[in-house]
Design a protein around this motif. Sequence first.
Motif, PDB file in Angstrom:
ATOM      1  N   UNK A 302      43.915  90.802  71.884  1.00 27.46           N
ATOM      2  CA  UNK A 302      42.752  91.821  71.435  1.00 27.46           C
ATOM      3  C   UNK A 302      41.534  91.790  72.657  1.00 27.46           C
ATOM      4  N   UNK A 303      41.625  91.322  73.705  1.00 31.92           N
ATOM      5  CA  UNK A 303      40.880  91.382  74.582  1.00 31.92           C
ATOM      6  C   UNK A 303      40.392  92.774  74.900  1.00 31.92           C
ATOM      7  N   UNK A 304      41.292  93.729  75.072  1.00 34.17           N
ATOM      8  CA  UNK A 304      41.231  94.832  75.497  1.00 34.17           C
ATOM      9  C   UNK A 304      40.878  95.908  74.434  1.00 34.17           C
ATOM     10  N   UNK A 305      40.698  95.402  73.178  1.00 32.53           N
ATOM     11  CA  UNK A 305      40.373  96.307  72.249  1.00 32.53           C
ATOM     12  C   UNK A 305      38.852  96.378  71.811  1.00 32.53           C
ATOM     13  N   UNK A 306      38.256  95.632  72.690  1.00 32.33           N
ATOM     14  CA  UNK A 306      36.688  95.272  72.458  1.00 32.33           C
ATOM     15  C   UNK A 306      36.047  96.403  73.216  1.00 32.33           C
ATOM     16  N   UNK A 307      35.048  97.233  72.693  1.00 35.73           N
ATOM     17  CA  UNK A 307      34.480  98.387  73.332  1.00 35.73           C
ATOM     18  C   UNK A 307      33.616  97.993  74.533  1.00 35.73           C
ATOM     19  N   UNK A 308      34.187  97.723  75.633  1.00 38.52           N
ATOM     20  CA  UNK A 308      33.664  97.367  76.917  1.00 38.52           C
ATOM     21  C   UNK A 308      32.682  98.526  77.415  1.00 38.52           C
ATOM     22  N   UNK A 309      31.526  98.140  77.939  1.00 41.04           N
ATOM     23  CA  UNK A 309      30.708  99.263  78.569  1.00 41.04           C
ATOM     24  C   UNK A 309      31.639  99.936  79.824  1.00 41.04           C
ATOM     25  N   UNK A 310      31.464 101.180  79.701  1.00 41.99           N
ATOM     26  CA  UNK A 310      32.382 101.747  80.747  1.00 41.99           C
ATOM     27  C   UNK A 310      31.692 101.661  82.264  1.00 41.99           C
ATOM     28  N   UNK A 311      32.956 101.331  82.941  1.00 45.19           N
ATOM     29  CA  UNK A 311      32.488 100.921  84.452  1.00 45.19           C
ATOM     30  C   UNK A 311      32.480  99.385  84.937  1.00 45.19           C
ATOM     31  N   UNK A 312      32.416  98.481  83.719  1.00 48.87           N
ATOM     32  CA  UNK A 312      32.335  97.204  84.041  1.00 48.87           C
ATOM     33  C   UNK A 312      33.755  96.587  84.490  1.00 48.87           C
ATOM     34  N   UNK A 313      33.702  95.596  85.461  1.00 51.84           N
ATOM     35  CA  UNK A 313      34.877  95.177  85.927  1.00 51.84           C
ATOM     36  C   UNK A 313      35.426  93.986  84.990  1.00 51.84           C
ATOM     37  N   UNK A 314      36.687  93.805  85.364  1.00 51.73           N
ATOM     38  CA  UNK A 314      37.486  92.796  84.563  1.00 51.73           C
ATOM     39  C   UNK A 314      36.701  91.379  84.730  1.00 51.73           C
ATOM     40  N   UNK A 315      36.314  91.091  85.899  1.00 53.06           N
ATOM     41  CA  UNK A 315      35.259  89.892  86.171  1.00 53.06           C
ATOM     42  C   UNK A 315      34.290  89.852  85.248  1.00 53.06           C
ATOM     43  N   UNK A 316      33.507  91.118  85.021  1.00 58.47           N
ATOM     44  CA  UNK A 316      32.293  91.126  84.183  1.00 58.47           C
ATOM     45  C   UNK A 316      32.736  90.939  82.872  1.00 58.47           C
ATOM     46  N   UNK A 317      33.783  91.417  82.220  1.00 60.85           N
ATOM     47  CA  UNK A 317      34.165  91.223  81.239  1.00 60.85           C
ATOM     48  C   UNK A 317      34.723  89.932  80.647  1.00 60.85           C
ATOM     49  N   UNK A 318      35.170  89.027  81.613  1.00 57.17           N
ATOM     50  CA  UNK A 318      35.721  87.916  81.295  1.00 57.17           C
ATOM     51  C   UNK A 318      34.624  86.800  81.088  1.00 57.17           C
ATOM     52  N   UNK A 319      33.282  87.157  81.225  1.00 59.39           N
ATOM     53  CA  UNK A 319      32.319  86.189  81.107  1.00 59.39           C
ATOM     54  C   UNK A 319      32.088  85.814  79.591  1.00 59.39           C
ATOM     55  N   UNK A 320      32.068  84.641  79.597  1.00 54.68           N
ATOM     56  CA  UNK A 320      31.718  84.010  78.113  1.00 54.68           C
ATOM     57  C   UNK A 320      30.485  84.942  77.304  1.00 54.68           C
ATOM     58  N   UNK A 321      29.438  85.170  78.164  1.00 52.98           N
ATOM     59  CA  UNK A 321      28.301  85.846  77.722  1.00 52.98           C
ATOM     60  C   UNK A 321      28.817  87.380  77.395  1.00 52.98           C
ATOM     61  N   UNK A 322      29.531  87.840  78.122  1.00 56.02           N
ATOM     62  CA  UNK A 322      29.832  89.190  77.913  1.00 56.02           C
ATOM     63  C   UNK A 322      30.986  89.377  76.439  1.00 56.02           C
ATOM     64  N   UNK A 323      31.750  88.329  76.575  1.00 52.76           N
ATOM     65  CA  UNK A 323      32.483  88.596  75.340  1.00 52.76           C
ATOM     66  C   UNK A 323      31.849  88.379  73.970  1.00 52.76           C
ATOM     67  N   UNK A 324      30.726  87.328  74.167  1.00 53.27           N
ATOM     68  CA  UNK A 324      29.517  87.131  72.992  1.00 53.27           C
ATOM     69  C   UNK A 324      28.997  88.695  72.633  1.00 53.27           C
ATOM     70  N   UNK A 325      28.513  89.167  73.839  1.00 53.72           N
ATOM     71  CA  UNK A 325      27.618  90.274  73.542  1.00 53.72           C
ATOM     72  C   UNK A 325      28.389  91.614  73.028  1.00 53.72           C
ATOM     73  N   UNK A 326      29.254  91.892  73.708  1.00 54.34           N
ATOM     74  CA  UNK A 326      30.147  92.975  73.298  1.00 54.34           C
ATOM     75  C   UNK A 326      31.051  92.589  72.001  1.00 54.34           C
ATOM     76  N   UNK A 327      31.603  91.644  72.011  1.00 59.60           N
ATOM     77  CA  UNK A 327      32.404  91.417  70.783  1.00 59.60           C
ATOM     78  C   UNK A 327      31.792  91.065  69.562  1.00 59.60           C
ATOM     79  N   UNK A 328      30.679  90.386  69.503  1.00 51.21           N
ATOM     80  CA  UNK A 328      29.753  90.127  68.327  1.00 51.21           C
ATOM     81  C   UNK A 328      28.565  90.592  68.183  1.00 51.21           C
ATOM     82  N   UNK A 329      27.572  90.446  69.106  1.00 43.76           N
ATOM     83  CA  UNK A 329      26.352  90.711  68.848  1.00 43.76           C
ATOM     84  C   UNK A 329      25.891  92.131  68.733  1.00 43.76           C
ATOM     85  N   UNK A 330      26.761  92.949  69.567  1.00 44.15           N
ATOM     86  CA  UNK A 330      26.488  94.346  69.546  1.00 44.15           C
ATOM     87  C   UNK A 330      27.387  94.925  68.666  1.00 44.15           C
ATOM     88  N   UNK A 331      28.785  94.784  68.528  1.00 46.08           N
ATOM     89  CA  UNK A 331      29.729  95.399  67.786  1.00 46.08           C
ATOM     90  C   UNK A 331      29.776  95.017  66.126  1.00 46.08           C
TER      91      UNK A 331
END
Length: 411
Positions: A302-331
């Motif tokens: 389900x990693x790629x199903x998260x609505x990641x901000x456009x233009x962000x790299x895989x390295x950015x998306x793999x950060x624990x804080x990115x997963x929290x922000x994009x997968x829970x706090x925002x969505x």
Amino acid sequence: MKIQAVAGYRFRGGTGRDVSRVVAPPYDQVSLEMQAELYELSAWNIVRVTYPRDEPGTDKYATARKTLEAWLADGVWAREAAPAIYPYQQTYTVRGRPVTRTGFIALGEVTDYAKDVVLPHERTHAGPKKDRMDLLEATRADIGLLFMLVGDPAGDLRQATAPAGEPIAEARDLRGEQHRLWRVTGAGAIARVQSLMAPRQVIIADGHHRYETAVEYARRHPAAGHKLMAFFALEAPGLTILPNHRLVHNVADFDFDALIKAAGRWFDAAPLEDPAGFRPEHRSIGLVAGRNAAVLRLHPDRFDAIAWPEGTSRAWRELAVSILHEGILKSLLGITDDMLESKTHVDYTADQADAVRLAQEGKYQAAFLIAPTTPEELQAVVRGGELLPQKSTHFYPKLLDGLVFHRLEGG
């Protein structure tokens, strides 16, 4: 990074090398309670210049200038006779284990980020930069050390700046961690360090507001083109990055069970029996809300199903804080980037036990416990030209103000 030796100003008001009573954490780590404690420690504590009291009817920046000028006139702080590079060592405790981190202090040239010599990892805000600029203009005192990271895979820079003999100053910070300072004045040794540093990029760990203020100050005063910096190797032992756990509040209709159910689209949930002893790992997040606690593990599919901000790299998306922000706090909780910036719904702490306690006591609706950003993750994102999400790192321990400082030209 072009560096220079510096004839620093050091404390001369005592007979020994222990300067614990006159040093202070960086200004942005000083609460009003801590400020009062530091004021009580000594009439010469450096916080009186770096973070002076804001009292009615007074100009705190003018007060800082008068304080510093009086110290210099009395010889309490005095300039060294010769330019030097200062090896700087911190010995501290993490999870009950002693750790030592060694770097060095020198003047580093300040340049625009566009020159790709100094790389930032977080955004800055106008208010803190105006505060630092007003203080610089008033005092011309370059006191706050920037915490800079530099690649040193072969270890030659560490070898060239290794401390030798007895330190010239030492201190215990308010947490009891040890800081020690040495001095290197030999022309050949300094030239060797300058040669090693010349081709290297550096990454700002702590001090983005002060660095950008220094760049702007240099535009106004071209003679002041360098800033006092402490350099530490990315590969060296002792580079401790703690996570900033998230404390959520003011979320309308927050409900633990509803959140767990909604998170099921991306995460597998399991009970968390011991939140204080939980060690977040890659793609796992601890959630504490009152008496309820769970661990959320991102499902591999389900990693790629998260609505990641456009233009962000895989390295950015793999950060624990990115997963929290994009997968829970925002969505799931509707906490937007603007809300994060305005600090209306999320507070932060690097102390996991404190985060758990505050959530269990109901002081916050929930605590989200995350894994720390690693040095490798930091480099991958920053060298790729991106900034990390807000509050992605907490470098520990902080550097001390007052071990040595510099006076700027052109003020």
